[in-house]
Design a protein around this motif. Structure first.
Motif, PDB file in Angstrom:
ATOM      1  N   ALA A  35       0.867  -1.131   0.189  1.00 50.39           N
ATOM      2  CA  ALA A  35      -0.011   0.097  -0.065  1.00 50.39           C
ATOM      3  C   ALA A  35       0.964   1.097  -0.083  1.00 50.39           C
ATOM      4  O   ALA A  35       1.872   1.145   0.337  1.00 50.39           O
ATOM      5  N   TYR A  37       0.618   5.482   1.143  1.00 53.65           N
ATOM      6  CA  TYR A  37       0.092   6.679   2.025  1.00 53.65           C
ATOM      7  C   TYR A  37       0.595   7.931   1.450  1.00 53.65           C
ATOM      8  O   TYR A  37       1.973   8.190   1.169  1.00 53.65           O
ATOM      9  N   GLN A  39       1.195  11.853   3.144  1.00 52.32           N
ATOM     10  CA  GLN A  39       1.061  12.363   4.518  1.00 52.32           C
ATOM     11  C   GLN A  39       1.377  13.812   4.341  1.00 52.32           C
ATOM     12  O   GLN A  39       2.694  14.062   4.138  1.00 52.32           O
ATOM     13  N   PRO A  45      -1.545   9.808   8.023  1.00 58.16           N
ATOM     14  CA  PRO A  45      -1.432   9.444   6.655  1.00 58.16           C
ATOM     15  C   PRO A  45      -2.659   9.154   6.034  1.00 58.16           C
ATOM     16  O   PRO A  45      -3.770   8.926   6.928  1.00 58.16           O
ATOM     17  N   GLN A  90       4.038   0.585   2.257  1.00 56.29           N
ATOM     18  CA  GLN A  90       3.731  -0.362   3.544  1.00 56.29           C
ATOM     19  C   GLN A  90       3.250  -1.474   3.206  1.00 56.29           C
ATOM     20  O   GLN A  90       2.671  -1.767   2.068  1.00 56.29           O
ATOM     21  N   TYR A  92       2.088  -5.735   4.210  1.00 62.35           N
ATOM     22  CA  TYR A  92       1.623  -6.210   5.483  1.00 62.35           C
ATOM     23  C   TYR A  92       2.051  -8.003   5.269  1.00 62.35           C
ATOM     24  O   TYR A  92       1.958  -8.733   4.122  1.00 62.35           O
ATOM     25  N   TRP A  99       3.128  -5.334  10.047  1.00 64.47           N
ATOM     26  CA  TRP A  99       2.997  -4.227   9.393  1.00 64.47           C
ATOM     27  C   TRP A  99       4.277  -3.439   9.224  1.00 64.47           C
ATOM     28  O   TRP A  99       4.754  -2.844  10.489  1.00 64.47           O
ATOM     29  N   PHE A 101       6.498  -0.271   7.304  1.00 69.37           N
ATOM     30  CA  PHE A 101       6.555   0.880   6.456  1.00 69.37           C
ATOM     31  C   PHE A 101       7.983   1.326   5.876  1.00 69.37           C
ATOM     32  O   PHE A 101       9.069   1.004   6.499  1.00 69.37           O
ATOM     33  N   GLY A 102       7.886   1.949   4.829  1.00 68.32           N
ATOM     34  CA  GLY A 102       9.040   2.369   4.089  1.00 68.32           C
ATOM     35  C   GLY A 102       9.308   3.793   4.958  1.00 68.32           C
ATOM     36  O   GLY A 102       8.776   4.513   5.929  1.00 68.32           O
ATOM     37  N   GLN A 103      10.480   4.465   4.507  1.00 68.59           N
ATOM     38  CA  GLN A 103      10.966   5.879   5.420  1.00 68.59           C
ATOM     39  C   GLN A 103      10.481   6.736   4.838  1.00 68.59           C
ATOM     40  O   GLN A 103      10.463   7.979   5.402  1.00 68.59           O
TER      41      GLN A 103
ATOM     42  N   GLY B  46      10.062   8.428  10.154  1.00 72.21           N
ATOM     43  CA  GLY B  46       9.127   7.573   9.423  1.00 72.21           C
ATOM     44  C   GLY B  46       7.982   6.858  10.391  1.00 72.21           C
ATOM     45  O   GLY B  46       8.220   6.986  11.587  1.00 72.21           O
ATOM     46  N   LEU B  47       7.202   6.108   9.687  1.00 76.53           N
ATOM     47  CA  LEU B  47       6.127   5.387  10.678  1.00 76.53           C
ATOM     48  C   LEU B  47       6.683   4.189  11.136  1.00 76.53           C
ATOM     49  O   LEU B  47       7.428   3.457  10.479  1.00 76.53           O
ATOM     50  N   TRP B  49       5.146   0.629  13.022  1.00 78.43           N
ATOM     51  CA  TRP B  49       4.084  -0.092  13.575  1.00 78.43           C
ATOM     52  C   TRP B  49       4.494  -0.875  15.003  1.00 78.43           C
ATOM     53  O   TRP B  49       5.602  -1.061  15.138  1.00 78.43           O
ATOM     54  N   SER B 102      -4.914  -5.294   5.641  1.00 77.35           N
ATOM     55  CA  SER B 102      -3.654  -5.209   5.023  1.00 77.35           C
ATOM     56  C   SER B 102      -2.917  -4.106   4.745  1.00 77.35           C
ATOM     57  O   SER B 102      -1.934  -3.744   4.586  1.00 77.35           O
ATOM     58  N   TRP B 107      -7.488   6.379  10.285  1.00 82.45           N
ATOM     59  CA  TRP B 107      -6.520   6.635  11.479  1.00 82.45           C
ATOM     60  C   TRP B 107      -7.161   7.404  12.454  1.00 82.45           C
ATOM     61  O   TRP B 107      -7.958   8.412  11.967  1.00 82.45           O
TER      62      TRP B 107
END
Lengths: 110, 117
Positions: A35, A37, A39, A45, A90, A92, A99, A101-103, B46-47, B49, B102, B107
């Motif tokens: 996926a 996103y 932001q 996001p 991102q 999964y 999960w 995420f990329g930077q 960055g994000l 989880w 997935s 949010w």
């Protein structure tokens, strides 16, 4: 553990130009589980693309996603002023459930 | 329309436990087979989880945080919660709650938690 590496770190473009963002995975990723996103500063996001190429609800068709295996791409066909933001990919992992995420890639006005 | 809202202290002292709650409205947290979870974002980064809980109670944690994280769910209040113990300055971040499939379509707005004495 799968690591997602995005490139470039920053993309400087003008409105109307085409943006091509890359997300590379350290191992093969199911296309169903990749996926993208968007932001903006101070905001959560926003889901753009799921399942590699499916646009989320309300996302304009200038956003498109493609790829398979370890290489995935987000393309913005013609940048609008509101598209200047940070984009992250991102994935999964279904077993075990994770999960990742990329930077992020920042798309800035040139 | 599903909405999520984080709540909790904005300042936590080092070595203490960070506790946040996410209140879900516009849908039942227990009526659907979704994951509910927490993601954080340190300033300028960055994000990441943190972990997730299934509507039936199964939990999944980021291995890098697993020893310090507990996520729980309270279906009677339509809420789920995060506890992160033994915090340090590196845990300073915006913490988001989200509904996880997935991908993450829903949010919360995020809440900044600063770890400082």
């Amino acid at each position: 553990e799968i690591v997602l590496t995005q490139s470039p770190g920053t993309l400087s473009l003008s409105p109307g130009e085409r943006a091509t963002l890359s997300c590379r995975a350290s191992q093969s990723v199911s296309s169903s589980y990749l996926a993208w996103y968007q932001q903006k500063p101070g905001q959560a996001p926003r889901l753009l693309i799921y399942g590699t190429s499916n646009r989320a609800t309300g996302i304009p068709d200038r956003f498109s996603g493609s790829g398979s295996g370890t290489d995935f791409t987000l393309t913005i066909s013609r940048l609008e002023p509101e598209d200047f933001a940070v984009y992250c990919c991102q994935q999964y992992g279904g077993s075990p459930q994770t999960w990742t995420f990329g930077q992020g890639t920042k798309v800035e006005i040139k | 329309q599903l909405q999520l809202q984080e709540s909790g202290p904005g300042l936590v002292k080092p070595s203490e436990t960070l506790s946040l709650t996410c209140t879900v409205s516009g849908g039942s947290i227990s009526s659907s087979s979704y994951y509910w979870g927490w993601i954080r974002q340190p300033p300028g980064k960055g994000l990441e989880w943190i972990g997730s809980i299934y509507s039936r109670g199964n939990t999944y944690y980021n291995p890098s945080l697993k020893s310090r994280v507990t996520i729980s769910i309270d279906t009677s209040k339509n809420q789920f919660s995060l506890n992160l113990s033994s915090v340090t300055a590196v845990d300073t971040a915006v913490y988001y709650c989200a509904r996880l499939e997935s991908s993450l379509a829903y949010w919360g707005q995020g809440t900044l938690v600063t770890v400082s004495s």
